[in-house]
Design an enzyme around this catalytic site. Sequence first.
Site, PDB file in Angstrom:
ATOM      1  CE  LYS A 100     -26.985 -37.768 -69.269  1.00  0.00           C
ATOM      2  NZ  LYS A 100     -25.821 -36.937 -68.883  1.00  0.00           N
ATOM      3  N   GLY A 161     -16.265 -36.705 -68.535  1.00  0.00           N
ATOM      4  CA  GLY A 161     -15.267 -35.920 -67.832  1.00  0.00           C
ATOM      5  C   GLY A 161     -13.845 -36.050 -68.338  1.00  0.00           C
ATOM      6  CB  ALA A 187     -20.123 -37.927 -71.894  1.00  0.00           C
ATOM      7  CG  ASN A 209     -21.399 -30.000 -65.362  1.00  0.00           C
ATOM      8  OD1 ASN A 209     -21.852 -30.637 -64.433  1.00  0.00           O
ATOM      9  ND2 ASN A 209     -20.969 -28.767 -65.172  1.00  0.00           N
TER      10      ASN A 209
END
Length: 259
Positions: A100, A161, A187, A209
Site C-alpha cells: 500500500k 483517523g 481512511a 483501523n
Amino acid sequence: MKQDVFKIGGRELSSRFFIGTGLFPNPYVQMEAIKASGAQVLTFAIRRINLESTEDDSILQHVQDGEYIYLPNTSGARTADEAVRIARLARASGLSDWIKVEISANERTLLPDPIETLKATEILVKEGFTVLPYITDDPIMCKRLEEAGAAAVMPGAAPIGTGLGILNPYHLSLIVEDAQVPIIVDAGLGSVSDVAQAMELGVSAVLMNTPVAKARNPVGMAQAMRMGIEAGRLAYLSGRIEKKRYASASSGLDAFKLK
C-alpha cells in the site's frame, strides 16, 4: 444474482473488509477483532515491523497462524524514493509483494501527496509489486493510478483517523463509475452507516483501523462493520429505487376504491 467475484492481482478474496493492526489495546483484543471482522487482508506500517525477524515481531507474531494476506504500507514516507525503498525492504524480508503506497507531506492532515504517489506506483508496478495506492478522492488522479498499473486504488473518504465519514460521495461514485480495477475506500470512515454508504456507492471493499481499534468494544465493532459491508454490497447489487419528487402509493390508488 450472478456470482460476485472480488479479485486483486489475480487473487480471489472472499472478504471485502481490509483491517489495520495498530491501535488495539492489547494483542488478544487485536486478534479477536480480526477474527470477528472476517478479514483476509491485514495492513500495517512497515516502519513498525522488525524486518530482520518478522516471525518474532510483536505485531506479526500474533497473526502468523492465520491464513492472511499481508498488505504492508509505506506510512511515514514523504517522497516516492522513500516509499519505494520501504517497499523493497518489505519484499526482501519475505513479508509480501503487496504494497500500500502511502505518502504524506502534511503532518496535520496526513493527506496523500498525489504526485509522489503516482511516481512510486509507476516504479513499483514495473518492479512486479501488487500496488494499492492510497490517494485523495480525485477521480482524475485515481484514473491515472489505474493507468499506471495499480491493482486497486484506495481513495480516502476523509482524512485518516477523523471518523468524518464520506465527505464527497459524488466523487466516489465517479471514481467507481470509471474504474476498471477495484476501488477500496481507505481512511475517514467512522460508523457502520459510513461503510454501508460506501458499499452502496459501488466500491469493492473498505479498509479501516481506528473505528474498530478505538471503539469501546473493538470485537463487537469489527463484527458490526463486517455486517455493514456485507449489507451495503448486497444493497448495491440489488439496486435501490429511484428518488422521486412526489409520493406514490405502494399499493396504487385503485386499491382504495370501494366496489
